[in-house]
Design a protein around this motif. Structure first.
Motif, PDB file in Angstrom:
ATOM      1  N   TYR A   1       5.639  -5.157   5.994  1.00  0.00           N
ATOM      2  CA  TYR A   1       6.574  -4.930   4.897  1.00  0.00           C
ATOM      3  C   TYR A   1       7.968  -4.706   5.451  1.00  0.00           C
ATOM      4  O   TYR A   1       8.177  -3.837   6.290  1.00  0.00           O
ATOM      5  CB  TYR A   1       6.120  -3.716   4.075  1.00  0.00           C
TER       6      TYR A   1
ATOM      7  N   VAL B   1      -0.521  -6.328   6.324  1.00  0.00           N
ATOM      8  CA  VAL B   1       0.794  -6.743   5.834  1.00  0.00           C
ATOM      9  C   VAL B   1       1.902  -6.213   6.730  1.00  0.00           C
ATOM     10  O   VAL B   1       1.760  -5.206   7.411  1.00  0.00           O
ATOM     11  CB  VAL B   1       1.042  -6.273   4.382  1.00  0.00           C
TER      12      VAL B   1
ATOM     13  N   ARG C   1       1.408  -9.769  11.839  1.00  0.00           N
ATOM     14  CA  ARG C   1       0.515  -9.496  10.723  1.00  0.00           C
ATOM     15  C   ARG C   1       0.438 -10.775   9.899  1.00  0.00           C
ATOM     16  O   ARG C   1       1.437 -11.492   9.787  1.00  0.00           O
ATOM     17  CB  ARG C   1       1.054  -8.373   9.843  1.00  0.00           C
TER      18      ARG C   1
ATOM     19  N   ARG D   1      -1.991  -3.958  17.603  1.00  0.00           N
ATOM     20  CA  ARG D   1      -3.310  -3.955  16.975  1.00  0.00           C
ATOM     21  C   ARG D   1      -4.369  -4.094  18.040  1.00  0.00           C
ATOM     22  O   ARG D   1      -4.191  -4.835  19.008  1.00  0.00           O
ATOM     23  CB  ARG D   1      -3.335  -5.164  16.022  1.00  0.00           C
TER      24      ARG D   1
ATOM     25  N   MET E   1       2.983  -0.723  16.201  1.00  0.00           N
ATOM     26  CA  MET E   1       2.210  -1.591  15.300  1.00  0.00           C
ATOM     27  C   MET E   1       1.240  -2.477  16.064  1.00  0.00           C
ATOM     28  O   MET E   1       0.642  -3.384  15.490  1.00  0.00           O
ATOM     29  CB  MET E   1       3.161  -2.443  14.459  1.00  0.00           C
TER      30      MET E   1
ATOM     31  N   ALA F   1      -3.520  -3.175   3.231  1.00  0.00           N
ATOM     32  CA  ALA F   1      -2.286  -2.634   3.802  1.00  0.00           C
ATOM     33  C   ALA F   1      -2.253  -2.782   5.325  1.00  0.00           C
ATOM     34  O   ALA F   1      -1.190  -2.777   5.925  1.00  0.00           O
ATOM     35  CB  ALA F   1      -2.125  -1.170   3.419  1.00  0.00           C
ATOM     36  N   ARG F   2      -3.427  -2.933   5.943  1.00  0.00           N
ATOM     37  CA  ARG F   2      -3.458  -3.063   7.393  1.00  0.00           C
ATOM     38  C   ARG F   2      -3.028  -4.457   7.843  1.00  0.00           C
ATOM     39  O   ARG F   2      -2.792  -4.684   9.017  1.00  0.00           O
ATOM     40  CB  ARG F   2      -4.869  -2.789   7.915  1.00  0.00           C
TER      41      ARG F   2
ATOM     42  N   GLY G   1       0.804  -1.220   0.000  1.00  0.00           N
ATOM     43  CA  GLY G   1       0.000   0.000   0.000  1.00  0.00           C
ATOM     44  C   GLY G   1       0.832   1.263   0.000  1.00  0.00           C
ATOM     45  O   GLY G   1       0.325   2.351   0.276  1.00  0.00           O
TER      46      GLY G   1
END
Lengths: 251, 223
Positions: free
Chosen positions: A112, A110, A190, A138, A136, A107-108, A81
């Motif tokens: 990267y 993954v 993720r 959640r 990060m 994108a939420r 994303g």
């Protein structure tokens, strides 16, 4: 391998994934799947990716191969994303609730990890990882992998760096720094990992550790998409071969 | 969300303290600018006291620009920005939090040091108070405007000079109302509140504008 054969293979495997979904209940829900359809990405005025389609389902690894400049990093960045798509769409199934448009923001979901490590050299390995764990984290209301994340100490131990916890990253070697960056995958979980040359600068023992954490992730029903020139040692990985597009033409 | 904001804020504060001296470097630069001014102008205390507020404001403006070019560039260079964009925190909030942390480490020390440095220029107590309060209200605007420039020049290797050229013209309104508020405090024809409230408004506008414009500039970076 040609794209169309990959595509059909992807569809069959997708069907398998759906058929098998009831039998094997994965940690990320029944049918996690990432489906890329007719993807096109421009960098400046140049078309880097065009007409790219593939499917990846839970527990599957996709190795993105191809010569330098074929668009491997561009593909990973667009999946993360970070780059706008000029054509096609990316759909994600099996996680979360769709928003009002009926889409899930992929994108939420993954993780990267690019060429750059995303670490501050003035901070210690633990400080870096603690920051990313907090950043990060959640909301557990999503119901997914909230309890999957390791602490920084555990994650560094998994990467064989337990002794480097309080060492500033500036004092670590290139391979050790890369391992701290890979430990970031473990402190914030993720379902989809996008790894750009994950084993750069790593010695053989560390490459095996990377294979282990990738296998564990796949075993939990995650997805790994990695761009690499070296053998990662994943037995079940599929391969996606990218070729450089000639300028202006679309394949 | 508050935990993320806190983590980012504390990381930036910690980095500023560990890398390159952070707060002290800006204050020392501020001190040097104030110190060389009487050498250039001459030891005329009446003249120095009259132009003192303006000198302090220009020095604060230049000291604020110091280090601002690295605000997003350091995160971009080491890949942190990509990962920050993957967090649940909107990019606008990330820009705002980074601005606040940067102001805490560069702008606030200037405000604290301003009364002491004002004495060096022979300012009266009223003027000292006016300069300090106007700097407190105005430096957030300077930092926020600078952050827009920092976001625009994030991918340029020598972006610092370009940042100054881009941002200094836009900081003129802040400078005008900042200096006039400081001068109004030490007696003048206009009441202190008039320029001071406009200065506060400029700061609030910059505080809203910087996250939106900065985030948009950072998103365009890859294209």
């Amino acid at each position: 391998m040609q794209f169309h054969s990959l595509l059909t293979m992807g569809i069959f495997e997708n069907l398998w994934g759906i058929l098998l979904a009831d039998a094997s209940s994965h940690a990320f829900g029944p049918a996690l799947g990432l489906s890329v359809h007719d993807l096109g990405v421009m960098r400046g005025a140049r078309s880097v990716l065009a007409g790219l389609s593939f499917d990846v389902t839970a527990g599957e690894a996709l190795i993105v191969a191809g010569p330098n400049g074929a668009g491997k990093s561009t593909l990973l960045r667009s999946l993360a994303g970070l780059l706008p798509l000029c054509a096609g769409h990316i759909t994600l199934s099996g996680v979360g609730a769709p928003d009002e448009d009926g889409d899930i923001d992929h994108a939420r979901y993954v993780h990267y990890l690019g060429h750059k490590d995303g670490l501050k050299s003035a901070l210690t390995a633990a400080e870096n990882l603690n920051f990313w764990a907090a950043m990060m984290a959640r909301d557990s209301s999503l119901g997914l992998f909230a309890n999957k994340a390791l602490t920084s100490t555990e994650a560094l131990a998994r990467m064989g760096l337990a002794h480097a916890l309080d060492v500033p990253v500036a004092y670590l070697s290139a391979g050790q720094t890369r391992r701290v960056a890979l430990a970031r995958l473990l402190v914030a979980h993720r379902p989809i990992w996008l790894l750009d040359e994950p084993t750069t600068a790593l010695d053989t023992a560390s490459q095996l550790r990377v294979r282990d954490i990738m296998c564990a992730h796949l075993g939990e029903g995650g997805i790994v998409i990695a761009a690499t020139h070296t053998e990662l040692g994943l037995s079940s990985a599929r391969e996606l071969n990218l070729r450089p597009l000639t300028s202006g033409a679309s394949s | 969300m508050m935990a993320m904001i806190q983590a980012l804020f504390l990381r930036d504060i910690r980095l500023a303290r560990r890398v390159g001296g952070g707060a002290t470097l800006g204050v020392v630069f501020f001190l040097i600018l104030i110190t060389i001014m009487p050498f250039a102008i001459g030891p005329d205390l009446v003249l120095l006291a009259r132009i003192g507020p303006a000198v302090l404001w220009i020095a604060a403006l230049l000291a604020t620009l110091l280090g601002l070019d690295r605000l997003f560039q350091s995160d971009c260079d080491d890949g942190s920005l990509d990962a920050l964009r993957a967090s649940d925190l909107p990019l606008e909030v990330i820009v705002l939090v980074k601005c606040l942390a940067h102001w805490m480490m560069t702008g606030l020390p200037l405000v604290v040091a301003a009364p002491a440095f004002g004495v060096m220029l022979g300012l009266e107590p009223d003027a000292l108070w006016g300069v300090t309060v106007s700097l407190l209200a105005g430096t957030p605007a300077l930092t926020c405007l600078g952050a827009i420039g920092a976001a625009l020049t994030v991918s340029l290797r020598r972006g610092g000079l370009l940042l100054a050229i881009l941002i200094l013209p836009f900081s003129i309104p802040v400078l005008i109302f900042g200096v006039s508020a400081a001068e109004a405090a030490s007696g003048g024809t206009i009441p202190f509140a008039t320029p001071f409230l406009i200065l506060c408004a400029l700061s609030l506008m910059a505080l809203v504008l910087a996250p939106l414009a900065g985030a948009q500039a950072l998103r365009q970076m890859d294209e």
